[in-house]
Design an enzyme around this catalytic site. Structure first.
Site, PDB file in Angstrom:
ATOM      1  N   GLU A 171     -64.186 -30.116 -76.434  1.00  0.00           N
ATOM      2  CA  GLU A 171     -64.788 -29.725 -75.137  1.00  0.00           C
ATOM      3  C   GLU A 171     -65.382 -28.315 -75.174  1.00  0.00           C
ATOM      4  OE1 GLU A 171     -62.106 -30.555 -71.860  1.00  0.00           O
ATOM      5  OE2 GLU A 171     -62.331 -32.713 -72.135  1.00  0.00           O
ATOM      6  N   GLU A 289     -61.213 -39.170 -75.092  1.00  0.00           N
ATOM      7  CA  GLU A 289     -60.292 -38.933 -73.974  1.00  0.00           C
ATOM      8  C   GLU A 289     -60.774 -39.777 -72.803  1.00  0.00           C
ATOM      9  OE1 GLU A 289     -59.215 -34.916 -72.845  1.00  0.00           O
ATOM     10  OE2 GLU A 289     -59.369 -34.249 -74.929  1.00  0.00           O
TER      11      GLU A 289
HETATM   12  O1  AHR Z   1     -55.923 -34.412 -71.778  1.00  0.00           O
HETATM   13  C1  AHR Z   1     -55.784 -33.223 -71.047  1.00  0.00           C
HETATM   14  C2  AHR Z   1     -56.934 -32.244 -71.267  1.00  0.00           C
HETATM   15  O2  AHR Z   1     -58.108 -32.791 -70.733  1.00  0.00           O
HETATM   16  C3  AHR Z   1     -57.301 -31.936 -72.706  1.00  0.00           C
HETATM   17  O3  AHR Z   1     -56.538 -30.896 -73.239  1.00  0.00           O
HETATM   18  C4  AHR Z   1     -58.735 -31.524 -72.586  1.00  0.00           C
HETATM   19  O4  AHR Z   1     -59.475 -31.809 -73.747  1.00  0.00           O
HETATM   20  C5  AHR Z   1     -59.252 -32.270 -71.374  1.00  0.00           C
HETATM   21  O5  AHR Z   1     -59.925 -31.434 -70.509  1.00  0.00           O
END
Ligand code: AHR
Length: 508
Positions: A171, A289
Site C-alpha cells: 500500500e 487483501e
Molecule cells: O489488514 C489490515 C491492514 O489493512 C493492512 O495492514 C493494510 O495493508 C491494510 O490497509
C-alpha cells in the site's frame, strides 16, 4: 416468488481453479501471530509454539497461500530481527505495537509447512530498499556458499525455502504508509528492486503494489504510472478492498459487484499499458487483501500506547457478512482468468475467519464457512453460468442482480459445483438451472448459509450458531434443476456425474 435462471455447460470455461485463489494473510498485527497462530504457553501448542487447534482449522479452511508479514507492518520491518538466536524487541510504528520478534521468517516457514500452504513474502519498500530485499531473498532462497544463505544454514535451515511469491512493498500509495511514495518514486524503486531480485533468483514471481482501494484519489493513475515503470519486471499487480455494512444491508450484499468493477478497471488499465508499451505479456491480479471490515468502528491507533499483541480490529462477523464473503468468492472465481492470487485478510483474530482466546478455545466465525465450502468444492475449471433474473437497486452500488452465481467443473471426476447467492433481504428466490449439457447426474446435494436473523453471529459462547445446513435439491427433471434460495443466503450445490474418461486414461 422471485425466480432466476442460468445454464451449466462445461464448454463455458473461464480458467482453471488455482489454489492461490484461496489465500489468506498473516500480519504482525494485533493477535494474528501472537496468541493467534503462535502461542507457546497454550495447552494446544506444539514444541515450536504453534497452536495445533488453529492449524487444524487452517487446514479445514482450505487455505492455499499465506501472505506475510504485512500489511502496514512490513513498511517498517527489519526482517533480520526475526531470524537467529538474538531477537531484539522493537517498536512497530504502523500499529504502535511492541514487537518481540520471537516469531520471524524461520518460524513462519515451519508454520507454512505444518499448515500445508504456500508462502507469499512481502519486502519492506517503506523504510528500506533494494539491498535489504536482496539480502532477504538470498537468505531465503539461495542454497548456500554466500553470507546470507550460510546464515540461514547456521540458523538450522539447511534447505533453501524456495519462496516463489514476493510482494514489492505494501500500500505504498497510502499516505498512512510508513515510507509512502508518489507513483513515479515507487514505480522506479519497484522496477529496480524487481530487476535485482530476479538477478538473484530468476524463478520469483513479483507483485507490484496497486492501489489500496478503488476509492483512492490516485486510483487508475497510480496503476498506469507504476505499470509503465515496472511492466517488464513484474508478474502481478495488487488490489486491496474492504467492505462493511453501514446501516444498509442491501449495499453490503451488493458489494461483490463493486469488487467486480474494481477488477475490471485494473484489468483495463493493465491492458492499456500493455498496448502502449507494445508488449504481449499480460499482467495478472493479486487481490491480496479483501474482506468485510467494519472500518468505521475502528478509531485508529495514532494516540494508543505501545502494546504487545493488542486486541486490534477483532470484528465479530454476522450471517450477512458470511453471505457477502460468499459473494466475493463468486466474483474472484468468475475473474479467475485474470485474478491469479487472492488473500482474505486476515487469518486469525484480526478481521479473521478464525478467533482464539489466549489460553482458551479457537472457533470458526460465520465467514469461515463460505470460504471453507468454496475452497473444498471449487475444483477443475471455472464455468460462466450467465444468470438472468430480477435486479435490486442499492444505495451504494446501484442496480445489481438479486442472484449471483458461478460454477466449477472438474473434468477428472465430472463433479460440478454451483455457488449462488440470493441478495434479496426478504424474498426467497427460485433458481432454475438448465443442466442438459451435463448429461447424466447421479447425485445432487447442497449446503446453504441462511437463517431468520441476518445479524446472527458465532461467538465464544455459541460458536456454532451460524453453520451451513444441508438443503434438499431434487434430481433434475428433463435437464432442469430447480431449487429455492432463502432471502440473504449463500450456498453451494454439488452435482455428481459419471467420471469422464480422458483419452489418456482410455489408452492406459
Ligand atoms: O489488514 C489490515 C491492514 O489493512 C493492512 O495492514 C493494510 O495493508 C491494510 O490497509
Amino acid at each position: 416468488m422471485l425466480s432466476a435462471s442460468l445454464t451449466l455447460d462445461p464448454a463455458f470455461r473461464v480458467a482453471p481453479v488455482g489454489r492461490r485463489l484461496f489465500g489468506s494473510f498473516v500480519e504482525h498485527m494485533g493477535r494474528c501471530v501472537y496468541s493467534g497462530i503462535y502461542d507457546p504457553g497454550h495447552p494446544a501448542a506444539d514444541g515450536r509454539g504453534f497452536r495445533g487447534d488453529v492449524l487444524e482449522l487452517v487446514r479445514e479452511l482450505g487455505v492455499g497461500v499465506v501472505r506475510y508479514p504485512g500489511g502496514n507492518f512490513v513498511s517498517g520491518y527489519r526482517w533480520e530481527d526475526g531470524v537467529g538466536p538474538d531477537r531484539p524487541t522493537r517498536l512497530d510504528l504502523a500499529w504502535r505495537q511492541v514487537e518481540p520478534n520471537t516469531f520471524g521468517l524461520g518460524e513462519f516457514m515451519a508454520w507454512t509447512r505444518a499448515a500445508g500452504v504456500e508462502p507469499m513474502l512481502a519486502v519492506n519498500l517503506g523504510t528500506r530498499g533494494i539491498q535489504e530485499a536482496c539480502d532477504l531473498l538470498e537468505y531465503a532462497n539461495h542454497p548456500g556458499g554466500s553470507y546470507w544463505s550460510d546464515l540461514r544454514v547456521r540458523h538450522g535451515d539447511a534447505e533453501p525455502y524456495g519462496i516463489k511469491l514476493w510482494c514489492l512493498g505494501n500500500e505504498v500509495d497510502g499516505p498512512w504508509q510508513i515510507g509512502h511514495k508518489s507513483a513515479a518514486e515507487y514505480g522506479r524503486l519497484a522496477a529496480e528492486t524487481a530487476k535485482a531480485m530476479r538477478a538473484l533468483d530468476p524463478d520469483v514471481e513479483l507483485v507490484l503494489c496497486g492501489s489500496s482501494g478503488a476509492g483512492m484519489p490516485t486510483f487508475g493513475a497510480w496503476e498506469a504510472t507504476v505499470l509503465e515503470a515496472a511492466y517488464d519486471a513484474v508478474d502481478h499487480i495488487s488490489l486491496h478492498a474492504y467492505y462493511e455494512e453501514q446501516g444498509d444491508l442491501a449495499s453490503l450484499l451488493a458489494s461483490p459487484a463493486a469488487m467486480d468493477r474494481f477488477i475490471a478497471d485494473v484489468v483495463a488499465t493493465a491492458d492499456h499499458v500493455r498496448a502502449k508499451l507494445g508488449r504481449s505479456k499480460r499482467i495478472t491480479l493479486s487481490f491480496d487483501e479483501w474482506n468485510v471490515w467494519n472500518m468505521s468502528r475502528f478509531a485508529g491507533r495514532t494516540q494508543a500506547p505501545f502494546e504487545h499483541a493488542p486486541e486490534l480490529i477483532e470484528d465479530t462477523y454476522t450471517l450477512a457478512d458470511a453471505v457477502a464473503v460468499g459473494g466475493y468468492l463468486i466474483t474472484l472465481l468468475r475473474n479467475a482468468d485474470r485474478v491469479a492470487i487472492a488473500c482474505q485478510a486476515q487469518l486469525v483474530n484480526v478481521i479473521a475467519p478464525i478467533r482464539t482466546d489466549p489460553g482458551g478455545p479457537a472457533w470458526r466465525q460465520t465467514i469461515f464457512h463460505p470460504f471453507a465450502l468454496t475452497a473444498r468444492h471449487a475444483r477443475g475449471e471455472v464455468l460462466r453460468v450467465e444468470p438472468t433474473g430480477p435486479v435490486l437497486n442499492t444505495a451504494a452500488h446501484g442496480e445489481v442482480p438479486a442472484l449471483d452465481a458461478v460454477a466449477t467443473h472438474d473434468p477428472e471426476t465430472g463433479a460440478v459445483s454451483l455457488f449462488a447467492v440470493n441478495r434479496h433481504l426478504t424474498e426467497p428466490l427460485t433458481l432454475h438451472a438448465d443442466v442438459r449439457a451435463l448429461g447424466e447426474i447421479r447425485r445432487t446435494g447442497a449446503q446453504i448459509i441462511a437463517g431468520p436473523d441476518p445479524h446472527a453471529v458465532n461467538d465464544r459462547a455459541n460458536p456454532d450458531r451460524v453453520l451451513p445446513r444441508p438443503l434438499e435439491v431434487p434430481p433434475p427433471e428433463d435437464g432442469r434443476l430447480t431449487l429455492t434460495l432463502p432471502p440473504v443466503s449463500w450456498g453451494v450445490v454439488t452435482l455428481a456425474r459419471p467420471r469422464v474418461l480422458s483419452m489418456d486414461t482410455v489408452a492406459r
